[in-house]
Design an enzyme around this catalytic site. Structure first.
Site, PDB file in Angstrom:
ATOM      1  N   SER A  44       0.810  -1.218   0.000  1.00  0.00           N
ATOM      2  CA  SER A  44       0.000   0.000   0.000  1.00  0.00           C
ATOM      3  C   SER A  44       0.842   1.265   0.000  1.00  0.00           C
ATOM      4  CB  SER A  44      -0.931   0.017   1.221  1.00  0.00           C
ATOM      5  OG  SER A  44      -1.907  -0.980   1.095  1.00  0.00           O
ATOM      6  N   HIS A  76      -1.250   5.903   8.339  1.00  0.00           N
ATOM      7  CA  HIS A  76      -0.965   4.632   7.681  1.00  0.00           C
ATOM      8  C   HIS A  76      -0.549   4.887   6.236  1.00  0.00           C
ATOM      9  CE1 HIS A  76      -1.926   0.173   7.074  1.00  0.00           C
ATOM     10  NE2 HIS A  76      -1.123   0.230   8.116  1.00  0.00           N
ATOM     11  N   ASP A  78      -8.333  -4.535   3.513  1.00  0.00           N
ATOM     12  CA  ASP A  78      -7.006  -5.133   3.421  1.00  0.00           C
ATOM     13  C   ASP A  78      -6.646  -5.901   4.684  1.00  0.00           C
ATOM     14  OD1 ASP A  78      -4.135  -5.130   2.197  1.00  0.00           O
ATOM     15  OD2 ASP A  78      -3.847  -4.254   4.184  1.00  0.00           O
ATOM     16  N   HIS A 130      -5.741  -9.948   5.136  1.00  0.00           N
ATOM     17  CA  HIS A 130      -4.473 -10.432   5.678  1.00  0.00           C
ATOM     18  C   HIS A 130      -4.693 -11.474   6.780  1.00  0.00           C
ATOM     19  CE1 HIS A 130      -1.476  -8.174   3.534  1.00  0.00           C
ATOM     20  NE2 HIS A 130      -2.034  -7.005   3.825  1.00  0.00           N
ATOM     21  N   HIS A 155      -4.243  -2.694  -4.822  1.00  0.00           N
ATOM     22  CA  HIS A 155      -3.688  -4.012  -5.119  1.00  0.00           C
ATOM     23  C   HIS A 155      -4.783  -5.030  -4.853  1.00  0.00           C
ATOM     24  CE1 HIS A 155      -3.562  -4.758  -0.790  1.00  0.00           C
ATOM     25  NE2 HIS A 155      -3.041  -3.540  -0.682  1.00  0.00           N
ATOM     26  N   HIS A 170      -0.575 -10.050  -0.486  1.00  0.00           N
ATOM     27  CA  HIS A 170      -1.284  -9.369  -1.558  1.00  0.00           C
ATOM     28  C   HIS A 170      -1.204 -10.198  -2.825  1.00  0.00           C
ATOM     29  CE1 HIS A 170      -0.573  -5.175   0.452  1.00  0.00           C
ATOM     30  NE2 HIS A 170      -1.372  -5.969   1.142  1.00  0.00           N
TER      31      HIS A 170
END
EC number: 3.1.3.1
Length: 591
Positions: A177, A240, A405, A409, A447, A523
């Protein structure tokens, strides 16, 4: 023909399933094993799918003739009556009319809006891959009580223009990211784990980071140079990787506070951390609306958090929340809030600057959040638009559904899909509070992830449920699964695959099955879609390299400036706005 006869017949006839033929000894062996499969693995089940026994028997018959499985790959045929219900809802006339209606809408909205975009709203679904979009659409339909779910539609899927974007970074085939944020917000490629810098800056290279010629200029800087208001909203920490791409230049995405820089062996007095750049940086200090999580990165270790009572993360003694308030020229027009009620009490007609930090760390997942304590993404979007739209010069607003995201994960598919649906609701809020004639809205991802939709489940089957039974080990498998991640189910003591039968698939924290055990799912390197509407959005069709996707509003200064941007040189934040000629675009990447 009875189910039993249908199974037994291929064992005897010369031409069986798939036209399989046998001879002499091979045929006799086939008869014996075929009967063994039938009577030891059960007769046809009463469920929607072919029983495991049927599948094994039919696959065996097929394999006798074709050991390489060339004719057996699609041996998933259902019982004729078991899926009849799916076909009763729509007939062929319905589908013809549906296609014609879609075509009429497309033709009716085909007028190109070729004028200056006053406003730009950039939605980023972090890690929002195509399978994520598809599964979220189905889940949305099923939650809304539609007949099946597959017929549902996300709000941004109604946008007239769709494109695909590549997602690699300068030094990585699969992006994170950080480097992706550099690409879609600044139009140039950087190295993985770096944000807002060109490829001349390697990971943790503090000296190169502070070299102005290596710092990429973001679309927020371009907007501010034109007198436009700007804003960032995220469900992650505001420091972030993705939101940082709007205002920071950093050699390590984890350098969100000074202590992280010191722990990496660098000097935070020489290398500005992300939080400091947000509050004191040339772009950061001029952002009008900042909403998200991550109070800890702006607080010193001597201060306890108002909700969690945990200490801040800064070791330099700086309370950047207080600094943010003090640096505003008109204190009455600057507001800091940390909960939903305070946000709703903000007088948007008198507020020029708003900082809202609603959690110590990332904001809670939608499935875990206290709706009375913290604002939703649609609610934050509405407040931001109300404040920013007061500027007659227009605004640029970056909105991230960042926890899509994070859920991926962790292999928590349900949470990822619900976060996607929440961001989609924020898209609707933006559509309802702006005009297509003067506001460009983009919806994309940085992504993909390695979640897939598999099997042959019946239409309307719960997207979070089982897809079927394996014809190899007789155990169920789910429609959604991941290539890797922490959801890996280790084989049982006998060596057999873990049995998912009694798992609580509908629990928000359920981790989907994976093929490879990893502490964190990775990813994916797939292309990601770009949905758009508004001025010059018709330029965003076809395939694109990742880059700054705001063609109707921001142009590169010249063709030479564009070329230097690709090469990795600094592009100053004075790019003129044009209303006519298209802009060359390049594109994005991952976390």
């Amino acid at each position: 023909m009875s189910p039993l006869s249908r199974l037994i017949q291929p064992c005897f006839r010369g031409g069986g399933v798939g036209g399989c033929k046998y001879n002499s000894a091979r045929h006799l062996v086939g008869i014996s094993l075929c009967f063994y499969l039938i009577f030891n693995y059960a007769l046809p089940s009463s469920g929607r799918y072919m029983s495991t026994g049927e599948a094994k028997a039919m696959n065996f018959v097929c394999r006798l003739e074709d050991p390489d499985l060339d004719n057996c790959m699609h041996n998933f045929k259902p019982h004729p009556k078991q899926r009849a219900g799916s076909a009763k809802s729509e007939d062929s006339i319905y589908w013809y009319e549906n296609a014609q209606s879609s075509l009429r809408r497309k033709v009716g909205s085909e007028t190109k809006i070729e004028k200056l975009a006053k406003n730009v709203i950039f939605f980023l679904g972090d890690g929002m891959s195509v399978p994520t979009i598809t599964a979220a659409r189905i889940l949305k339909g099923q939650l809304e009580g539609k007949t099946f779910g597959e017929e549902a539609e996300l709000n941004f899927e109604r946008f007239p223009n769709v494109a695909l974007s590549k997602t690699f970074c300068m030094d990585s085939q699969v992006a994170d990211s950080a480097c992706s944020a550099t690409a879609y917000l600044s139009g140039t490629l950087g190295n993985i784990a770096t944000v807002g810098v060109t490829s001349k800056v390697s990971f943790r290279d503090c000296r190169s980071q502070m070299n102005k010629t290596n710092q990429a200029s973001s679309v927020l800087a371009w907007a501010q140079a034109r007198g436009m208001s700007t804003g960032i909203i995220t469900t992650t920490r505001v420091t972030h990787a993705s939101p940082a791409g709007a205002y920071a230049s950093i050699a390590d995405r984890d350098w969100e506070n000074d202590r992280m820089i010191r722990d990496a062996g660098e000097n935070p007095d020489r290398c500005d951390d992300i939080a400091e750049q947000l509050v004191l940086g040339e772009v950061g200090k001029r952002i009008n609306v900042i909403l998200g999580g991550g109070r800890r990165e702006l607080m010193p270790i001597t201060v306890r958090d108002v909700e969690s009572n945990q200490p801040g993360r800064r070791s330099d003694g700086k309370n950047l929340i207080q600094t943010w308030l003090k640096t505003k020229k008109n204190p009455k027009s600057a507001k800091y809030v940390w909960n939903k009620q305070q946000l709703f009490n903000v007088n948007v007609s008198e507020t020029d600057y708003l900082l809202g930090l609603f959690s110590y760390d990332h904001m809670d997942y939608v499935t875990d959040a206290d709706a009375n304590a913290d604002p939703s993404l649609p609610e934050m979007t509405k407040v931001a638009i109300d404040i920013l739209s007061r500027n007659p010069n227009g605004f640029f607003l970056f909105i991230e559904g960042g926890r899509v995201d994070h859920a991926h994960h962790s292999n928590k598919a349900q949470k990822a899909l619900v976060e996607t649906i929440s961001m989609d609701a924020a898209v609707l809020t933006a559509v309802e509070n702006t005009s297509e004639q003067d506001t460009l809205i983009l919806v994309t991802a940085d992504h993909s992830h390695v979640m897939t939709i598999s099997g042959y489940p019946q239409r309307g089957n719960p997207i979070l449920g089982f897809a079927g039974i394996s014809d190899v080990d007789d155990l169920p498998y789910t429609t959604l699964s991941y290539a890797n991640g922490p959801g890996y189910k280790h084989p049982v003591e006998s060596g057999d695959r873990y049995d998912l039968t009694d798992d609580h698939l509908d629990h928000p924290d359920y981790t989907q099955m994976t093929g490879l055990p990893l502490l964190s799912e990775t990813h994916g390197g797939d292309d990601v879609p770009i949905y758009s509407r508004g001025p010059f959005s018709h330029l965003l069709t076809g395939g694109h390299m990742r880059g700054a996707h705001c063609p109707p509003t921001y142009a590169e200064q010249s063709s030479s400036a564009s070329s230097s941007s690709v090469a990795g040189s600094y592009v100053p934040p004075s790019a003129p706005i044009i209303s006519g000629s298209p802009i060359k675009t390049r594109r994005k990447a991952r976390i």
